[in-house]
Design a protein around this motif. Sequence first.
Motif, mmCIF file in Angstrom:
data_model
loop_
_atom_site.group_PDB
_atom_site.id
_atom_site.type_symbol
_atom_site.label_atom_id
_atom_site.label_comp_id
_atom_site.label_asym_id
_atom_site.label_seq_id
_atom_site.Cartn_x
_atom_site.Cartn_y
_atom_site.Cartn_z
ATOM 1 N N LEU A 49 -8.195 -3.567 9.813
ATOM 2 C CA LEU A 49 -8.112 -4.976 10.205
ATOM 3 C C LEU A 49 -8.346 -5.898 9.001
ATOM 4 N N ILE A 50 -9.350 -5.583 8.175
ATOM 5 C CA ILE A 50 -9.645 -6.419 7.002
ATOM 6 C C ILE A 50 -8.500 -6.363 5.996
ATOM 7 N N VAL A 51 -7.969 -5.161 5.760
ATOM 8 C CA VAL A 51 -6.869 -5.025 4.809
ATOM 9 C C VAL A 51 -5.648 -5.806 5.280
ATOM 10 N N CYS A 52 -5.341 -5.718 6.573
ATOM 11 C CA CYS A 52 -4.199 -6.453 7.112
ATOM 12 C C CYS A 52 -4.404 -7.964 6.983
ATOM 13 N N ARG A 53 -5.625 -8.421 7.185
ATOM 14 C CA ARG A 53 -5.902 -9.855 7.056
ATOM 15 C C ARG A 53 -5.721 -10.326 5.617
ATOM 16 N N VAL A 54 -6.142 -9.515 4.650
ATOM 17 C CA VAL A 54 -5.959 -9.868 3.246
ATOM 18 C C VAL A 54 -4.482 -9.858 2.873
ATOM 19 N N LEU A 55 -3.759 -8.859 3.330
ATOM 20 C CA LEU A 55 -2.327 -8.787 3.032
ATOM 21 C C LEU A 55 -1.566 -9.954 3.653
ATOM 22 N N TYR A 56 -2.015 -10.423 4.794
ATOM 23 C CA TYR A 56 -1.365 -11.564 5.450
ATOM 24 C C TYR A 56 -1.530 -12.840 4.635
ATOM 25 N N SER A 57 -2.603 -12.922 3.844
ATOM 26 C CA SER A 57 -2.881 -14.126 3.055
ATOM 27 C C SER A 57 -2.225 -14.104 1.683
ATOM 28 N N LEU A 58 -1.503 -13.037 1.345
ATOM 29 C CA LEU A 58 -0.946 -12.905 0.005
ATOM 30 C C LEU A 58 0.204 -13.880 -0.236
ATOM 31 N N PRO A 59 0.231 -14.533 -1.408
ATOM 32 C CA PRO A 59 1.412 -15.296 -1.798
ATOM 33 C C PRO A 59 2.490 -14.351 -2.326
ATOM 34 N N LEU A 60 3.709 -14.839 -2.471
ATOM 35 C CA LEU A 60 4.813 -14.001 -2.926
ATOM 36 C C LEU A 60 4.620 -13.515 -4.353
ATOM 37 N N SER A 61 3.884 -14.272 -5.159
ATOM 38 C CA SER A 61 3.656 -13.862 -6.544
ATOM 39 C C SER A 61 2.800 -12.599 -6.651
ATOM 40 N N LEU A 62 2.084 -12.249 -5.606
ATOM 41 C CA LEU A 62 1.248 -11.044 -5.587
ATOM 42 C C LEU A 62 1.859 -9.971 -4.691
ATOM 43 N N LEU A 63 3.186 -9.940 -4.627
ATOM 44 C CA LEU A 63 3.860 -8.977 -3.758
ATOM 45 C C LEU A 63 3.589 -7.541 -4.194
ATOM 46 N N CYS A 64 3.688 -7.272 -5.509
ATOM 47 C CA CYS A 64 3.463 -5.905 -6.004
ATOM 48 C C CYS A 64 2.028 -5.428 -5.765
ATOM 49 N N PRO A 65 1.001 -6.216 -6.127
ATOM 50 C CA PRO A 65 -0.358 -5.778 -5.791
ATOM 51 C C PRO A 65 -0.576 -5.604 -4.284
ATOM 52 N N GLY A 66 0.065 -6.467 -3.474
ATOM 53 C CA GLY A 66 -0.074 -6.331 -2.031
ATOM 54 C C GLY A 66 0.542 -5.043 -1.513
ATOM 55 N N LEU A 67 1.753 -4.723 -1.994
ATOM 56 C CA LEU A 67 2.378 -3.456 -1.607
ATOM 57 C C LEU A 67 1.536 -2.283 -2.079
ATOM 58 N N ASN A 68 0.980 -2.418 -3.260
ATOM 59 C CA ASN A 68 0.139 -1.357 -3.793
ATOM 60 C C ASN A 68 -1.098 -1.133 -2.922
ATOM 61 N N LEU A 69 -1.732 -2.221 -2.487
ATOM 62 C CA LEU A 69 -2.901 -2.089 -1.626
ATOM 63 C C LEU A 69 -2.531 -1.442 -0.295
ATOM 64 N N ALA A 70 -1.364 -1.786 0.233
ATOM 65 C CA ALA A 70 -0.918 -1.170 1.480
ATOM 66 C C ALA A 70 -0.685 0.331 1.297
ATOM 67 N N ILE A 71 -0.067 0.713 0.180
ATOM 68 C CA ILE A 71 0.182 2.132 -0.095
ATOM 69 C C ILE A 71 -1.135 2.875 -0.300
ATOM 70 N N LEU A 72 -2.043 2.246 -1.036
ATOM 71 C CA LEU A 72 -3.354 2.853 -1.259
ATOM 72 C C LEU A 72 -4.095 3.058 0.055
ATOM 73 N N SER A 73 -4.027 2.076 0.940
ATOM 74 C CA SER A 73 -4.696 2.181 2.239
ATOM 75 C C SER A 73 -4.074 3.279 3.086
#
Length: 299
Positions: free
Chosen positions: A17-41
């Motif tokens: 739930l926390i990871v999804c909430r953080v990913l929902y707040s990501l701007p487009l400029s942080l797309l790669c780190p966001g995808l990376n966090l999703a893959i890591l999770s």
Amino acid sequence: MALSSSMLNGERGVVVLIVCRVLYSLPLSLLCPGLNLAILSLFALFLDIRLDDSAALSRFKTRPGASSGILLGAVTLPTVMISKLIQLTRAYSLQQIELQELEHMTMQYWATSASCFGVLIFLCLVVLSTPNTKRFPRSFSVWDATLSIFCVASYAVTCCVSLAAISHTGSNTVLKLMWELYHGLVAVMLIQRLLDKFPSCASIGELLLVTVGLVLYFGDMLACTIAKGVVLGLLLFPLLLKYALHLSEGYFNKRYSEARRSNEIRTSLLFFSSLGFILVVIIPSWMQIVQDFHVHPLL
């Protein structure tokens, strides 16, 4: 039905739930780190579930009765780092910070992520090399390998794209990739050392969290020291102390084999005096030079 219920518990649900909430707040400029966090999770969740139903967990000297806790240990620091990245991105858009500060935090995130992912790959290899003895059939290892390869490949792509975006040249990108690889390798060696030296003291997830924190701290300290150059030799002091202790111990053992007790006292005094010298002189001086303090930290 039993498998589904074993996958769902309070700890995993809160983390997802926390990871999804953080990913929902990501701007487009942080797309790669966001995808990376999703893959890591995803990779951490897979290993967390897999280790609970594998004999591989018994190969580690973890705290008896504790769950693996891999998901929580693997995503905690990367989630904190990416949350800080979101704040800095907003501050940079308002021209409140410089670009260098944002790029530095991006490197910090990838160093943290690489440390976590390196340990996850190590655990995955242990799981794949351990025969299944519980609920899953042997053919399930094929799905294990497929998911693992997908996560590793996706992680590599997102890491390369993100580091290339903040690098000015190709050689700069290669150096940054080697720096992240260094963090991952050191994290794997350190967690094995902790498991060996502190058996039955913590779960895998707890040791993973401690390992990543230590690697990140000392990696940042090493980077600052190398940037200053002058104080790089301070990092060699523990190695010199180690060899000095070995030489002195060998010398006194040869000449005074009957005075072993007094030799141990001398070694202890040498250790504590060296430790005090490092804490009072070396570390404050290092902080003053690296951090450009105008006043000595001890004062």
